[in-house]
Design an enzyme around this catalytic site. Structure first.
Site, PDB file in Angstrom:
ATOM      1  N   GLU A   1      28.551  57.483  47.101  1.00 49.43           N
ATOM      2  CA  GLU A   1      28.690  56.017  47.123  1.00 49.43           C
ATOM      3  C   GLU A   1      29.149  55.525  48.488  1.00 49.43           C
ATOM      4  O   GLU A   1      28.608  54.548  49.023  1.00 49.43           O
ATOM      5  CB  GLU A   1      29.686  55.578  46.048  1.00 49.43           C
ATOM      6  CG  GLU A   1      29.128  55.759  44.638  1.00 49.43           C
ATOM      7  CD  GLU A   1      30.133  55.457  43.537  1.00 49.43           C
ATOM      8  OE1 GLU A   1      29.700  55.228  42.404  1.00 49.43           O
ATOM      9  OE2 GLU A   1      31.356  55.464  43.787  1.00 49.43           O
TER      10      GLU A   1
ATOM     11  N   LYS B   1      35.571  49.518  45.623  1.00 53.46           N
ATOM     12  CA  LYS B   1      34.312  50.244  45.875  1.00 53.46           C
ATOM     13  C   LYS B   1      33.100  49.378  45.520  1.00 53.46           C
ATOM     14  O   LYS B   1      32.180  49.208  46.309  1.00 53.46           O
ATOM     15  CB  LYS B   1      34.331  51.544  45.051  1.00 53.46           C
ATOM     16  CG  LYS B   1      33.183  52.481  45.206  1.00 53.46           C
ATOM     17  CD  LYS B   1      32.086  52.295  44.210  1.00 53.46           C
ATOM     18  CE  LYS B   1      32.404  52.374  42.767  1.00 53.46           C
ATOM     19  NZ  LYS B   1      32.550  53.694  42.197  1.00 53.46           N
TER      20      LYS B   1
ATOM     21  N   CYS C   1      37.418  51.978  41.750  1.00 57.11           N
ATOM     22  CA  CYS C   1      36.227  51.287  41.222  1.00 57.11           C
ATOM     23  C   CYS C   1      36.042  49.871  41.773  1.00 57.11           C
ATOM     24  O   CYS C   1      34.935  49.499  42.186  1.00 57.11           O
ATOM     25  CB  CYS C   1      36.308  51.161  39.703  1.00 57.11           C
ATOM     26  SG  CYS C   1      37.299  52.390  38.861  1.00 57.11           S
TER      27      CYS C   1
ATOM     28  N   TYR D   1      30.246  61.812  43.379  1.00 58.61           N
ATOM     29  CA  TYR D   1      29.825  60.411  43.383  1.00 58.61           C
ATOM     30  C   TYR D   1      30.584  59.582  44.416  1.00 58.61           C
ATOM     31  O   TYR D   1      30.019  58.653  45.003  1.00 58.61           O
ATOM     32  CB  TYR D   1      29.891  59.800  41.971  1.00 58.61           C
ATOM     33  CG  TYR D   1      31.258  59.400  41.486  1.00 58.61           C
ATOM     34  CD1 TYR D   1      31.718  58.095  41.664  1.00 58.61           C
ATOM     35  CD2 TYR D   1      32.093  60.296  40.832  1.00 58.61           C
ATOM     36  CE1 TYR D   1      32.972  57.713  41.216  1.00 58.61           C
ATOM     37  CE2 TYR D   1      33.340  59.914  40.375  1.00 58.61           C
ATOM     38  CZ  TYR D   1      33.780  58.625  40.566  1.00 58.61           C
ATOM     39  OH  TYR D   1      35.010  58.234  40.132  1.00 58.61           O
TER      40      TYR D   1
ATOM     41  N   GLU E   1      11.830  48.073  30.089  1.00 60.59           N
ATOM     42  CA  GLU E   1      10.861  48.184  28.997  1.00 60.59           C
ATOM     43  C   GLU E   1      10.220  49.575  28.976  1.00 60.59           C
ATOM     44  O   GLU E   1       9.746  50.040  27.943  1.00 60.59           O
ATOM     45  CB  GLU E   1       9.808  47.075  29.045  1.00 60.59           C
ATOM     46  CG  GLU E   1       8.854  47.108  30.215  1.00 60.59           C
ATOM     47  CD  GLU E   1       7.939  45.867  30.235  1.00 60.59           C
ATOM     48  OE1 GLU E   1       7.160  45.688  29.289  1.00 60.59           O
ATOM     49  OE2 GLU E   1       8.027  45.084  31.196  1.00 60.59           O
TER      50      GLU E   1
ATOM     51  N   CYS F   1      41.941  52.595  40.147  1.00 61.55           N
ATOM     52  CA  CYS F   1      40.734  51.811  39.867  1.00 61.55           C
ATOM     53  C   CYS F   1      40.775  50.450  40.561  1.00 61.55           C
ATOM     54  O   CYS F   1      39.837  50.067  41.246  1.00 61.55           O
ATOM     55  CB  CYS F   1      40.583  51.644  38.354  1.00 61.55           C
ATOM     56  SG  CYS F   1      39.216  50.587  37.907  1.00 61.55           S
TER      57      CYS F   1
ATOM     58  N   HIS G   1       9.685  41.970  28.146  1.00 66.22           N
ATOM     59  CA  HIS G   1       8.718  41.963  29.240  1.00 66.22           C
ATOM     60  C   HIS G   1       8.848  40.699  30.079  1.00 66.22           C
ATOM     61  O   HIS G   1       9.072  39.637  29.512  1.00 66.22           O
ATOM     62  CB  HIS G   1       7.309  42.047  28.639  1.00 66.22           C
ATOM     63  CG  HIS G   1       6.246  42.116  29.683  1.00 66.22           C
ATOM     64  ND1 HIS G   1       6.024  43.247  30.430  1.00 66.22           N
ATOM     65  CD2 HIS G   1       5.363  41.177  30.108  1.00 66.22           C
ATOM     66  CE1 HIS G   1       5.042  42.995  31.271  1.00 66.22           C
ATOM     67  NE2 HIS G   1       4.630  41.755  31.101  1.00 66.22           N
TER      68      HIS G   1
HETATM   69  C1  LIG Z   1      36.939  55.795  45.307  1.00 65.29           C
HETATM   70  C2  LIG Z   1      36.972  55.852  43.806  1.00 65.29           C
HETATM   71  C3  LIG Z   1      36.005  55.207  43.077  1.00 65.29           C
HETATM   72  C4  LIG Z   1      36.031  55.246  41.697  1.00 65.29           C
HETATM   73  N1  LIG Z   1      35.043  54.602  41.010  1.00 65.29           N
HETATM   74  C5  LIG Z   1      35.045  54.629  39.665  1.00 65.29           C
HETATM   75  C6  LIG Z   1      34.047  53.932  38.937  1.00 65.29           C
HETATM   76  O1  LIG Z   1      33.141  53.313  39.510  1.00 65.29           O
HETATM   77  N2  LIG Z   1      34.103  53.955  37.590  1.00 65.29           N
HETATM   78  C7  LIG Z   1      35.087  54.641  36.919  1.00 65.29           C
HETATM   79  O2  LIG Z   1      35.104  54.624  35.684  1.00 65.29           O
HETATM   80  N3  LIG Z   1      36.052  55.320  37.588  1.00 65.29           N
HETATM   81  C8  LIG Z   1      36.048  55.328  38.937  1.00 65.29           C
HETATM   82  N4  LIG Z   1      37.039  55.988  39.618  1.00 65.29           N
HETATM   83  C9  LIG Z   1      38.033  56.779  38.856  1.00 65.29           C
HETATM   84  C10 LIG Z   1      39.132  55.886  38.293  1.00 65.29           C
HETATM   85  O3  LIG Z   1      39.702  55.139  39.333  1.00 65.29           O
HETATM   86  C11 LIG Z   1      40.182  56.750  37.605  1.00 65.29           C
HETATM   87  O4  LIG Z   1      39.551  57.579  36.652  1.00 65.29           O
HETATM   88  C12 LIG Z   1      41.233  55.906  36.902  1.00 65.29           C
HETATM   89  O5  LIG Z   1      41.880  55.050  37.798  1.00 65.29           O
HETATM   90  C13 LIG Z   1      42.256  56.817  36.218  1.00 65.29           C
HETATM   91  O6  LIG Z   1      43.273  56.040  35.647  1.00 65.29           O
HETATM   92  P1  LIG Z   1      44.714  56.677  35.421  1.00 65.29           P
HETATM   93  O7  LIG Z   1      45.495  55.676  34.646  1.00 65.29           O
HETATM   94  O8  LIG Z   1      44.613  58.046  34.890  1.00 65.29           O
HETATM   95  O9  LIG Z   1      45.353  56.851  36.871  1.00 65.29           O
HETATM   96  P2  LIG Z   1      45.470  55.847  38.138  1.00 65.29           P
HETATM   97  O10 LIG Z   1      44.629  54.659  37.971  1.00 65.29           O
HETATM   98  O11 LIG Z   1      45.270  56.723  39.287  1.00 65.29           O
HETATM   99  O12 LIG Z   1      46.980  55.384  38.034  1.00 65.29           O
HETATM  100  C14 LIG Z   1      48.055  56.247  38.260  1.00 65.29           C
HETATM  101  C15 LIG Z   1      49.189  55.448  38.851  1.00 65.29           C
HETATM  102  O13 LIG Z   1      50.383  56.235  38.796  1.00 65.29           O
HETATM  103  C16 LIG Z   1      51.160  55.961  39.956  1.00 65.29           C
HETATM  104  N5  LIG Z   1      52.080  57.087  40.114  1.00 65.29           N
HETATM  105  C17 LIG Z   1      51.776  58.369  40.418  1.00 65.29           C
HETATM  106  N6  LIG Z   1      52.898  59.127  40.372  1.00 65.29           N
HETATM  107  C18 LIG Z   1      53.910  58.297  40.013  1.00 65.29           C
HETATM  108  C19 LIG Z   1      55.295  58.500  39.784  1.00 65.29           C
HETATM  109  N7  LIG Z   1      55.856  59.707  39.856  1.00 65.29           N
HETATM  110  N8  LIG Z   1      56.055  57.428  39.451  1.00 65.29           N
HETATM  111  C20 LIG Z   1      55.517  56.185  39.333  1.00 65.29           C
HETATM  112  N9  LIG Z   1      54.193  55.949  39.541  1.00 65.29           N
HETATM  113  C21 LIG Z   1      53.409  57.006  39.863  1.00 65.29           C
HETATM  114  C22 LIG Z   1      50.112  55.837  41.060  1.00 65.29           C
HETATM  115  O14 LIG Z   1      50.615  55.103  42.147  1.00 65.29           O
HETATM  116  C23 LIG Z   1      48.989  55.114  40.332  1.00 65.29           C
HETATM  117  O15 LIG Z   1      49.083  53.720  40.495  1.00 65.29           O
HETATM  118  C24 LIG Z   1      37.056  55.957  41.016  1.00 65.29           C
HETATM  119  C25 LIG Z   1      38.053  56.615  41.749  1.00 65.29           C
HETATM  120  C26 LIG Z   1      38.009  56.571  43.129  1.00 65.29           C
HETATM  121  C27 LIG Z   1      39.079  57.287  43.904  1.00 65.29           C
END
Ligand SMILES: Cc1cc2nc3c(=O)[nH]c(=O)nc-3n(C[C@H](O)[C@H](O)[C@H](O)COP(=O)(O)OP(=O)(O)OC[C@H]3O[C@@H](n4cnc5c(N)ncnc54)[C@H](O)[C@@H]3O)c2cc1C
Length: 462
Positions: free
Chosen positions: A184, A51, A48, A180, A444, A43, A439
């Site tokens: 986007e 983006k 997010c 999306y 609205e 994110c 308004h």
């Molecule tokens: C281009 C794009 C735009 C987006 N826009 C939106 C939006 O507008 N609104 C919205 O709500 N969501 C959006 N999302 C989705 C959102 O980013 C994810 O749903 C959210 O980040 C998920 O959080 P998470 O904690 O599950 O995983 P992540 O945020 O992906 O975090 C996982 C972390 O784990 C780390 N990792 C992975 N494997 C290991 C390991 N073995 N050891 C140590 N670290 C590890 C990774 O490096 C990463 O930092 C977007 C996603 C993308 C790709």
């Protein structure tokens, strides 16, 4: 528990992992968290946040053009991609530091390392080659863009991760995908002046959203100059002698572009983490299977966020983290609630949506009322921009409950957030009608559509 190094060890420092680590540490639990890349996760670092910054950047040309109708003369504008990338980098570095500091400030310990599980209570931190033990382990490793190894020339393609940090702004780009992220980025690149083609295998972009919005957004994007080719996929991508790329499509066309971006889905990060070794069950798509409380089939191992492939959104990962802490550490079993999630697509114009689409509602309810307004928003009167705003309420004729609210137009995402409250509360169309309008606003319309535009009874429009 005292026998373990940590009460909780979290793998993955993204939206879900950081929240769980911070809140559990603030409860006085001994918490460690490992992140292999950058704290903040998808994110903050490549989702997010960057983006949305790029969406803002890409909207300026329309603002400059619209200003004329309001009496402004704007000198010819120029854009510098490298400045945008550098400023974005500065902002995400700031946020990254805050994420890390928040965990540490709550008493958690952070590790910059890839982590894998070698025993249900033992985590191996690859950087520094050390092991730590934990009573509870939370997997929050998120996902990554799906690769397309079967596509000849896939090695020439980029994904959303790379799109944020291109050295040069391409002159022409082809984006493959209809979700999306693809939509986007198509709007971002087009707004920044890039000749943009969106290629999607399905019949209409943004499946699962309300069809009215999908069609109207498609038309509006095409009117702006974005080329959208549905029912097509790429067959091969080849590098030309001049360094550009030829992308050949199943439709027979060959596009010559500077970049091909694939946005064809995301896959959970579950490989090479030792999960098979300790018997963690996964879905066919490689997501961790969890129960209603985010617990995996191994008792002390939990998973939240994108790695579970439930609803891939930041607020959902954060909510699942909060529920996990309630369940695992506060003796208050709390299942995440995935019902009626408001969401936005930061296309141009924007989509804001919550609840059932018309098609979904018709499948589930015998008598549906549709309230629909399509109008030119006030801001486009003097600007002269020929763009319509669309608002739609989907109502159950029997109970009068508002089942879905769908908006296409400026600030639709902000409106969806607020509409999430009455829809979550199960309010009726009569509650909307009793609400005084603000308004003059675009929103609205949501409380002044008194008569249904049409009804759908037993699947038939009447
Ligand atoms: C281009 C794009 C735009 C987006 N826009 C939106 C939006 O507008 N609104 C919205 O709500 N969501 C959006 N999302 C989705 C959102 O980013 C994810 O749903 C959210 O980040 C998920 O959080 P998470 O904690 O599950 O995983 P992540 O945020 O992906 O975090 C996982 C972390 O784990 C780390 N990792 C992975 N494997 C290991 C390991 N073995 N050891 C140590 N670290 C590890 C990774 O490096 C990463 O930092 C977007 C996603 C993308 C790709």
């Amino acid at each position: 528990m005292a026998g373990y190094d940590y009460d909780l060890f979290v793998i993955g420092g993204g939206s879900g992992g950081v929240r769980a680590a911070r809140v559990a540490a603030a409860l006085g639990k001994r918490v460690g968290i490992a992140e292999e890349y950058r704290f903040g996760g998808t994110c903050v670092i490549r989702g997010c946040v960057p983006k949305k910054l790029y969406v803002y950047a890409s909207q300026f040309p329309e603002h400059f053009a619209d200003a004329a109708g309001y009496g402004w003369t704007v000198p010819e504008a120029s854009f510098n991609w490298q400045t945008l990338v550098a400023n974005k980098d500065r902002e995400i570095a700031r946020l990254e530091a805050i994420y890390k500091k928040n965990v540490e400030g709550s008493g958690g310990e952070t590790f910059h390392s890839r982590a894998m599980i070698i025993d249900p209570h033992v985590v191996h931190l690859l950087d520094g080659d050390r092991t730590v033990t934990a009573d509870q382990i939370l997997i929050a490793t998120g996902g990554r863009p799906a690769a397309h190894p079967a596509l000849p020339g896939h090695e020439h393609c980029i994904f959303s991760n790379e799109a944020f940090d291109l050295k040069e702004l391409p002159k022409a780009i082809m984006i493959e995908g209809g979700g999306y992220i693809a939509v986007e980025f198509a709007n971002i690149f087009h707004g920044l002046g890039v000749d943009t083609t969106l290629v999607y295998r399905g019949k209409e972009i943004l499946s699962r959203f309300d069809m009215d919005l999908r069609r109207t957004l498609h038309e509006t994007m095409e009117k702006k100059g974005i080329k959208i080719l549905c029912h097509a996929v790429s067959e091969w991508v080849r590098k030309r002698p001049d360094g550009r790329l030829d992308a050949h499509l199943t439709s027979g066309q060959t596009l010559t572009v500077d970049q091909v971006m694939l946005a064809i889905g995301r896959v959970p990060n579950t490989e090479n983490m030792g999960l098979e070794g300790i018997g963690i069950e996964m879905t066919a798509a490689g997501a961790i299977k969890v129960d209603d409380y985010s617990r995996a089939n191994v008792d002390n191992i939990w998973a939240i966020g994108d790695v579970t492939n439930r609803v891939q959104l930041t607020p959902v990962a954060i909510h699942e983290a909060m529920c996990f802490v309630e369940t695992a550490f506060k003796d208050n079993p709390t299942a995440p609630d995935h019902d009626t999630i408001a969401t936005a697509v930061f296309s141009q114009p924007e989509i804001g949506t919550v609840g059932l689409s018309e098609d979904e509602a018709v499948k589930r309810f015998a008598d549906i009322e549709i309230y629909r307004a399509s109008f030119r928003p006030m801001r486009h009167t003097l600007s002269g921009r020929d763009e319509k705003m669309l608002m739609k309420l989907v109502v159950d004729g029997a109970s009068r409950k508002v089942l879905g609210a769908h908006i296409l137009g400026p600030d639709a995402g902000e409106m969806a957030q607020l509409l999430g409250i009455p829809l979550k509360a199960g309010l009726t169309k009569d509650d909307f009608d009793r609400t005084m309008a603000v308004h003059p606003t675009a929103s609205e319309e949501l409380v002044t559509m008194y008569k249904p535009t049409y009804r759908v009874k037993d699947g038939q429009r009447v």
